[in-house]
Scaffold this motif. Structure first.
Motif, PDB file in Angstrom:
ATOM      1  N   GLY A 128       0.991   6.399  -7.029  1.00 39.59           N
ATOM      2  CA  GLY A 128      -0.210   7.159  -7.377  1.00 39.59           C
ATOM      3  C   GLY A 128      -0.022   8.656  -7.220  1.00 39.59           C
ATOM      4  O   GLY A 128      -0.362   9.446  -8.118  1.00 39.59           O
ATOM      5  N   PHE A 129       0.553   9.074  -6.081  1.00 43.06           N
ATOM      6  CA  PHE A 129       0.742  10.504  -5.831  1.00 43.06           C
ATOM      7  C   PHE A 129       1.900  11.080  -6.642  1.00 43.06           C
ATOM      8  O   PHE A 129       1.760  12.133  -7.273  1.00 43.06           O
ATOM      9  CB  PHE A 129       0.994  10.744  -4.337  1.00 43.06           C
ATOM     10  CG  PHE A 129      -0.251  10.745  -3.502  1.00 43.06           C
ATOM     11  CD1 PHE A 129      -1.087  11.850  -3.476  1.00 43.06           C
ATOM     12  CD2 PHE A 129      -0.606   9.630  -2.753  1.00 43.06           C
ATOM     13  CE1 PHE A 129      -2.247  11.862  -2.715  1.00 43.06           C
ATOM     14  CE2 PHE A 129      -1.768   9.621  -1.986  1.00 43.06           C
ATOM     15  CZ  PHE A 129      -2.586  10.737  -1.966  1.00 43.06           C
ATOM     16  N   GLY A 132       0.682   3.809  -3.085  1.00 41.70           N
ATOM     17  CA  GLY A 132       0.331   5.193  -2.775  1.00 41.70           C
ATOM     18  C   GLY A 132       1.370   6.165  -3.297  1.00 41.70           C
ATOM     19  O   GLY A 132       1.040   7.218  -3.858  1.00 41.70           O
ATOM     20  N   ILE A 137       4.070  13.878  -0.424  1.00 43.37           N
ATOM     21  CA  ILE A 137       3.460  12.640   0.061  1.00 43.37           C
ATOM     22  C   ILE A 137       4.228  11.435  -0.477  1.00 43.37           C
ATOM     23  O   ILE A 137       4.526  10.483   0.253  1.00 43.37           O
ATOM     24  CB  ILE A 137       1.976  12.568  -0.361  1.00 43.37           C
ATOM     25  CG1 ILE A 137       1.171  13.685   0.304  1.00 43.37           C
ATOM     26  CG2 ILE A 137       1.376  11.203  -0.004  1.00 43.37           C
ATOM     27  CD1 ILE A 137      -0.278  13.760  -0.151  1.00 43.37           C
ATOM     28  N   ASP A 138       4.553  11.480  -1.769  1.00 42.41           N
ATOM     29  CA  ASP A 138       5.320  10.416  -2.416  1.00 42.41           C
ATOM     30  C   ASP A 138       6.630  10.171  -1.662  1.00 42.41           C
ATOM     31  O   ASP A 138       6.984   9.020  -1.354  1.00 42.41           O
ATOM     32  CB  ASP A 138       5.577  10.821  -3.869  1.00 42.41           C
ATOM     33  CG  ASP A 138       6.591   9.932  -4.571  1.00 42.41           C
ATOM     34  OD1 ASP A 138       6.823   8.789  -4.123  1.00 42.41           O
ATOM     35  OD2 ASP A 138       7.169  10.385  -5.580  1.00 42.41           O
ATOM     36  N   CYS A 143       1.797  16.522  -3.724  1.00 40.49           N
ATOM     37  CA  CYS A 143       1.761  15.108  -4.102  1.00 40.49           C
ATOM     38  C   CYS A 143       3.150  14.492  -4.023  1.00 40.49           C
ATOM     39  O   CYS A 143       3.320  13.356  -3.554  1.00 40.49           O
ATOM     40  CB  CYS A 143       1.194  14.953  -5.511  1.00 40.49           C
ATOM     41  SG  CYS A 143      -0.586  15.271  -5.635  1.00 40.49           S
ATOM     42  N   LEU A 186       5.921   8.449   1.686  1.00 37.49           N
ATOM     43  CA  LEU A 186       5.452   7.074   1.525  1.00 37.49           C
ATOM     44  C   LEU A 186       6.587   6.172   1.038  1.00 37.49           C
ATOM     45  O   LEU A 186       6.705   5.019   1.471  1.00 37.49           O
ATOM     46  CB  LEU A 186       4.281   7.027   0.540  1.00 37.49           C
ATOM     47  CG  LEU A 186       2.992   7.734   0.969  1.00 37.49           C
ATOM     48  CD1 LEU A 186       1.900   7.545  -0.081  1.00 37.49           C
ATOM     49  CD2 LEU A 186       2.496   7.227   2.322  1.00 37.49           C
ATOM     50  N   PRO A 210       0.818  -1.232   0.000  1.00 33.27           N
ATOM     51  CA  PRO A 210       0.000   0.000   0.000  1.00 33.27           C
ATOM     52  C   PRO A 210       0.846   1.274   0.000  1.00 33.27           C
ATOM     53  O   PRO A 210       0.481   2.260  -0.641  1.00 33.27           O
ATOM     54  CB  PRO A 210      -0.821  -0.126   1.286  1.00 33.27           C
ATOM     55  CG  PRO A 210      -0.901  -1.588   1.544  1.00 33.27           C
ATOM     56  CD  PRO A 210       0.419  -2.135   1.095  1.00 33.27           C
ATOM     57  N   TRP A 211       1.999   1.256   0.708  1.00 33.28           N
ATOM     58  CA  TRP A 211       2.869   2.430   0.727  1.00 33.28           C
ATOM     59  C   TRP A 211       3.433   2.703  -0.666  1.00 33.28           C
ATOM     60  O   TRP A 211       3.443   3.848  -1.127  1.00 33.28           O
ATOM     61  CB  TRP A 211       4.022   2.233   1.711  1.00 33.28           C
ATOM     62  CG  TRP A 211       3.622   2.018   3.134  1.00 33.28           C
ATOM     63  CD1 TRP A 211       3.811   0.896   3.884  1.00 33.28           C
ATOM     64  CD2 TRP A 211       2.961   2.949   3.996  1.00 33.28           C
ATOM     65  NE1 TRP A 211       3.313   1.060   5.142  1.00 33.28           N
ATOM     66  CE2 TRP A 211       2.785   2.314   5.252  1.00 33.28           C
ATOM     67  CE3 TRP A 211       2.490   4.257   3.838  1.00 33.28           C
ATOM     68  CZ2 TRP A 211       2.173   2.938   6.335  1.00 33.28           C
ATOM     69  CZ3 TRP A 211       1.876   4.883   4.914  1.00 33.28           C
ATOM     70  CH2 TRP A 211       1.717   4.232   6.139  1.00 33.28           C
TER      71      TRP A 211
END
Length: 346
Positions: free
Chosen positions: A75-76, A72, A165-166, A162, A169, A68-69
């Protein structure tokens, strides 16, 4: 110099070099397609390199809880951020966008400190501010820029958010195979941006231009990202982001060497600010007694004080090596960064 610091600075230098190198190629393609081809060159090159290194396809080694990390982060950072940036560039000036891109390191650090509880003392904050100030000076418009529609700068700021966040993560999976992480992000980002560019009618450049673009992407986006992941592994998000924000300065320096551009007073001021910031970070000496909680993961390691484990297989004594291993609880004191083994509270 700590090897992780070197990884971060190499990442910044390679990424910073991608812009003057692309300019040197003189290729005229749309920003969306150019971003897609650079990312695609990164993903294809790293995937091929990993295939050769492992002599065939090898599982990623990511644990169930790590997927999930990574998804994610892709995605970001690989989908939302590039599209938002390209949208913002159509509605704001290049100078304003360059100035706003300095938000990435600030937002990366803020998320690391506030959301992910990464340690930051006063020295690190001051050093980061000096580096970011250097980036602001370097990208400050030399001419009066007319007022822009607010959606453009907002889109660029969203892209920075974004990527922040990337970065945080990706730190969660930075102990895993850096080639797999960077290659996956490159492939997804490349396919998304190229598909979007072709969908809106953009034409692919000739093969003579396509190959050099993807080669620049392999180095400036791919190898750079591998170095960035290795730096995250050893330094944490905030410190890696601060070192990486020297990329505009390093890119400008490469432009001076390769393209013969003149050295301005703003460049020298930016260099001084960034040098002070990097020096402050290099002088960090974070020491205190801390507790290591039980941890199981897989990464290349030597049998230092954090890796005093036995092997459930016949070991030939070669180091460094990689295999799943367990860290037992331990309490001790030494100088450390918020790396993969020191993500404790204070």
């Amino acid at each position: 110099m700590n090897v992780s610091v070197l990884h971060a600075l190499i990442a910044a230098a390679l990424f910073g070099a991608s812009t003057p190198l692309a300019k040197l190629l003189g290729v005229q393609v749309s920003p969306i397609l150019l971003a897609g081809l650079l990312y695609l060159g990164s993903g294809l090159g790293l995937t091929a390199l990993r295939f050769v290194r492992d002599r065939g396809w090898k599982p990623s080694g990511l644990g169930t809880g790590e997927w999930p990390w990574l998804l994610g982060a892709i995605g970001f950072g690989g989908v939302l951020a590039p599209v938002a940036l390209m949208f913002g560039l159509t509605r704001t000036s290049g100078a304003s966008a360059s100035l706003m891109l300095n938000l990435e390191s600030v937002l990366t650090a803020l998320l690391a400190w506030v959301v992910f509880k990464e340690n930051a003392d006063r020295r690190i904050v001051i050093g980061m501010l000096a580096i970011v100030a250097g980036g602001v000076v370097l990208s400050w418009p030399q001419e009066t820029v007319s007022a822009q529609e607010w959606t453009g700068p907002l889109a660029v700021a969203f892209a920075c958010f974004c990527w922040a966040i990337d970065n945080n993560l990706t730190r969660k999976v930075s102990a895993s195979d850096a080639l797999f992480i960077a290659g996956s992000k490159g492939l997804v980002a490349g396919l998304v941006n190229c598909t979007l560019a072709l969908f809106i009618g953009t034409q692919l450049p000739a093969a003579t231009s396509l190959v050099p673009i993807m080669l620049v992407g392999f180095l400036g986006y791919g190898v750079s990202l591998v170095m960035f992941v290795l730096a995250l592994r050893g330094l944490g998000s905030a410190r890696t982001g601060a070192y990486f924000s020297t990329a505009p300065f390093l890119g400008a320096g490469i432009s001076i060497l390769l393209l013969g551009e003149s050295i301005s007073l703003m460049f020298l001021l930016a260099a001084a600010l960034m040098a002070v910031g990097v020096w402050i970070h290099l002088m960090e000496n974070h020491v205190h007694e801390h507790q290591h909680e039980p941890l199981e993961h897989d990464h290349r390691h030597t049998h230092d004080e954090h890796h005093q484990h036995t092997h459930g297989f016949e070991w030939d004594g070669a180091e460094p090596h990689s295999h799943p291993h367990v860290h037992t609880p331990m309490r001790h004191s030494h100088a450390h960064f918020p790396d993969v083994h020191h993500r404790h509270g204070h």
